[in-house]
Write an enzyme that holds these catalytic residues in place. Structure first.
Site, PDB file in Angstrom:
ATOM      1  N   ARG A 236       0.800  -1.221   0.000  1.00  0.00           N
ATOM      2  CA  ARG A 236       0.000   0.000   0.000  1.00  0.00           C
ATOM      3  C   ARG A 236       0.832   1.271   0.000  1.00  0.00           C
ATOM      4  O   ARG A 236       0.641   2.137  -0.845  1.00  0.00           O
ATOM      5  CB  ARG A 236      -0.952  -0.001   1.198  1.00  0.00           C
TER       6      ARG A 236
ATOM      7  N   HIS B 176      -8.240  -3.463  -7.286  1.00  0.00           N
ATOM      8  CA  HIS B 176      -7.913  -2.772  -6.042  1.00  0.00           C
ATOM      9  C   HIS B 176      -9.177  -2.605  -5.197  1.00  0.00           C
ATOM     10  O   HIS B 176      -9.882  -1.599  -5.306  1.00  0.00           O
ATOM     11  CB  HIS B 176      -7.310  -1.399  -6.386  1.00  0.00           C
TER      12      HIS B 176
ATOM     13  N   TYR C 137     -17.394  13.880 -13.572  1.00  0.00           N
ATOM     14  CA  TYR C 137     -17.287  15.072 -14.411  1.00  0.00           C
ATOM     15  C   TYR C 137     -15.973  15.150 -15.183  1.00  0.00           C
ATOM     16  O   TYR C 137     -15.878  15.899 -16.151  1.00  0.00           O
ATOM     17  CB  TYR C 137     -17.388  16.339 -13.549  1.00  0.00           C
TER      18      TYR C 137
END
Length: 749
Positions: free
Chosen positions: A40, A86, A130
């Site tokens: 990670r 993931h 967006y």
């Protein structure tokens, strides 16, 4: 209870593990810690990526989001990443993707974003529904070789697909783009560097493992530019140990104006600093009067960053202003270096710059050999087919006859012409148009070319020297794309040694101007410009029921000491006092002083080096004025009056004063040497005068040879001096005797 539950017929037996709690907890926490470190938070030294970044690029590659292609919705990428590779929160994945697209966060962005991906002001990116994105050429270079077995693949978390363990490309991503992360018990912080310099250093290491990489890598190269002002020795120490920090400054230029004025323009700010917070920070310095030589700050940024800093006046020294800004604001910051990465064995460790580059070079040799073997396998497969095609062309009539007459032509051809299964299958799948003469010529030409390439690859794999030459040639090609002459590759951060910013006293930044400080009986304070007549202070305007308490001349550069009855001393800055118009402001709003505690004295701290302080019970001591200066609003406890007593007076001591005169409420006076009074930094002090009734009325210091003087009172302004003081001269702590004839009835010197 546990045994009863396990005995129920509908419940399966419960397995109970008997183990010490501390060891069980430590084992599980260790598993969690290792997972956080390796899967990670820490980047791999070989490609500089964390798993989330690697999976983002892989998903975008599978979606064919190439630089020349159309943009696709970010939501589509995030969905694929969290669904296939993931299994974490969508926001964390999108945040990682946003950072890969920010040209002020990454020196070489890996994602080309369209839409609002945040800005240097600190504004957040728009939601992923967006925005749109595609890969950059840098990302393509980083992933080059994935189709050529350059790296290994592993199953995804649900075993439904595969993902690459590493990225094999020749772009030195770890050091070029840097990394930051916090794991369990360790962290990493790697600033970005110039890719061309890194590639030059890598080539030098290929030629000579003992090469000095600092001959090529001068220092960090931040996407936001700026200057690194550390010495070469300090930079070398950081890179040698893999730990340290780089002192980074904004790029500031002085612009002269017509008429003699000038202003400063900030064109580049330190890496990681939000422009909006920086301007807010500088504005606070102006509002809080912590930088009085700075008049204004304006943000005139458009496409390029431009912050304008206006001095208070044209007489301000520009170097002094810049030094002050570097010390007090984020125009100078320290960028940490902690080269803590996962090595080739997935073990976390701190590397030096040379070790990190050498590990990346070693990885590239592995990639080169794997790609070469993969190509050899492909060539062998193709040569096998081409050999079958040539046999077919040489025996074309017989092949056609077998195909037309035999029910199972494949085994017949294999037996008659010695073909392999793949060759026979390829011949049977040939199109009729491939049987033309020209095709035979092309096959022979292709076979000769492949055999030549095969020989070269075999020589390459058998020779370390050839591998070094090949890797240097490949690095040289990619350097052309990131060379210093290109817009992307040009160094942005200047390495320029500079001395640490000087600590400039506040007084040095304040224009020295005369003022008259007036404190009212109710504690309202103001400062009038100039040295006005002190006698006129009583005639000034005050609130109803209020009047003048103290008035004195000072300078705007003075620090004022305010002494309260509780023995605490407070410090006021003369330049921050309210103006002379109106009634001023309550001084208790400027310091933490309770309204029930009276004010004893207010005076400039530099007026005298030593002070005589005394409480109402007659105990006092000599205090250095510097020891009374407080740094905070809460003040500084100096005098500790005993129960029932309070601070009575604070008197400046002239340099040549050698005696003390004290008088009590009982109108008894004594004179004794100043040397008998202890000099302390804080406390109760010694007994100056002993009383049976009442307490200390007043005390002062004087020069014994010149006698003791006091004002006669009234409007005459005359003073009287008593030179024969032998009747009152005694030891400290005595009761004293009645003062000379004519001493004021208010018992004040």
């Amino acid at each position: 209870m546990a045994s009863e539950i396990t005995d129920l017929p509908d419940n399966p037996p419960i397995a109970v593990l008997d183990a010490p709690f501390d060891s069980a907890l430590s084992e599980r926490y260790l598993v969690y810690a290792l997972s956080t470190i390796t899967a990670r938070s820490l980047p791999d030294v070989r490609d500089g990526l964390k798993p989330v970044h690697r999976r983002l690029l892989w998903a975008m590659r599978l979606l064919r989001m190439d630089p020349a292609g159309a943009y696709k919705k970010s939501a589509r990428v995030v969905g694929d990443v969290i669904g296939k590779y993931h299994p974490h929160g969508d926001q964390s994945v999108y945040d990682a993707m946003v950072r890969l697209a920010q040209d002020f966060s990454l020196r070489y962005p890996l994602v080309d974003g369209q839409g609002n991906f945040g800005n240097i002001d600190g504004d957040n990116a728009a939601a992923y529904r967006y925005t749109e994105a595609r890969l950059t050429q840098v990302a393509i270079d980083l992933m080059n070789g994935l189709d050529e077995d350059a790296v290994g693949f592993r199953p995804t978390y649900n075993n439904e697909d595969h993902e690459p363990e590493l990225m094999p490309g020749l772009f030195p991503n770890l050091l070029a783009n840097g990394a930051a992360g916090i794991a369990v018990g360790m962290a990493t912080s790697i600033p970005p560097h110039n890719a061309a310099e890194l590639l030059d250093a890598a080539v030098a290491l290929i030629d000579n493992a003992q090469a000095n990489v600092l001959d090529y890598v001068k220092g960090p190269d931040f996407p936001t530019g700026g200057l690194v002002v550390d010495s070469p020795a300090a930079i070398a120490e950081c890179y040698a140990t893999g730990r340290g920090s780089f002192r980074t400054r904004a790029r500031i230029e002085r612009v002269n104006e017509k008429g003699g004025g000038w202003h400063l323009v900030v064109a580049e700010i330190p890496y990681g600093v939000s422009k909006g917070k920086l301007i807010e920070n500088i504005a606070d310095l102006i509002n809080d009067k912590k930088l009085p030589i700075l008049g204004d700050v304006r943000d005139e940024s458009a496409e390029d960053l431009r912050i304008v800093l206006e001095p208070r006046s044209r007489t301000v020294d520009s170097d002094t202003l810049m030094e002050s800004l570097f010390r007090l604001s984020d125009l100078e910051t320290r960028i940490p270096l902690n080269l803590n990465v996962l090595d080739a064995t997935r073990t976390p460790r701190v590397m030096s710059l040379k070790e990190a580059l050498a590990a990346w070079v070693d990885h590239q040799f592995v990639v080169l050999r794997r790609r070469s073997r993969h190509r050899l396998d492909k060539i062998a497969d193709r040569l096998e087919l081409l050999g079958g095609y040539l046999i077919a062309f040489l025996n074309l009539d017989r092949v056609i006859e077998i195909i037309r007459t035999e029910d199972e032509p494949k085994p017949v051809m294999m037996a008659e012409f010695g073909l392999t299964d793949r060759q026979a299958e390829a011949i049977l799948n040939m199109r009729l148009r491939s049987l033309r003469r020209l095709e035979e010529i092309e096959i022979r030409k292709e076979r000769d070319g492949l055999e030549k390439e095969q020989g070269e690859l075999e020589l390459l794999l058998s020779s370390d020297a050839r591998q070094r030459t090949r890797l240097k040639r490949d690095l040289g090609k990619i350097r052309e794309r990131y060379g210093p002459e290109t817009a992307l590759g040009k160094r942005r951060t200047t390495i320029e040694e500079a001395a640490p910013a000087r600590e400039i006293p506040l007084e040095a930044m304040i224009d020295r101007e005369p003022i008259t400080v007036i404190l009212s009986q109710r504690g309202w304070i103001r400062a009038m410009k100039g040295h006005v007549e002190l006698a006129s202070a009583d005639a000034m305007k005050f609130k109803e029921g209020d009047g003048a308490f103290l008035a004195f001349h000072a300078q705007t550069t003075d620090k004022l000491l305010l002494a309260a009855e509780n023995g605490r001393f407070y410090t006021l800055a003369s330049d921050r006092l309210p103006g002379g118009r109106g009634f001023g402001e309550p001084v208790r709003l400027m310091i933490d002083l309770d309204g029930a505690v009276g004010i004893v004295a207010l005076f400039p701290a530099g007026r005298s080096e030593r002070l005589l302080v005394a409480a109402s019970d007659g105990r006092g001591f000599v205090l250095k004025a510097a020891d009374a200066v407080a740094e905070t609003r809460k003040g500084k406890g100096v005098v500790s009056p005993r129960a029932g007593a309070k601070l009575k007076l604070v008197r400046p001591i002239a340099p040549d004063d050698d005696y003390v005169a004290a008088i009590g409420d009982n109108r008894k006076m004594l004179v004794f040497p100043l040397a008998e009074v202890a000099e302390l930094a804080k406390g109760q002090g010694v007994q100056l005068q002993r009383y049976r009734d009442g307490g200390l009325a007043d005390a002062t210091t004087f020069k014994f040879a010149e006698g003791l003087s006091w004002a006669m009172g009234g409007e005459s302004g005359r003073t009287r001096t008593e030179t024969d003081l032998q009747p009152w001269r005694t030891a400290r702590g005595a009761a004293g005797r009645m003062p000379p004839t004519g001493f004021p009835r208010d018992n004040r010197f």
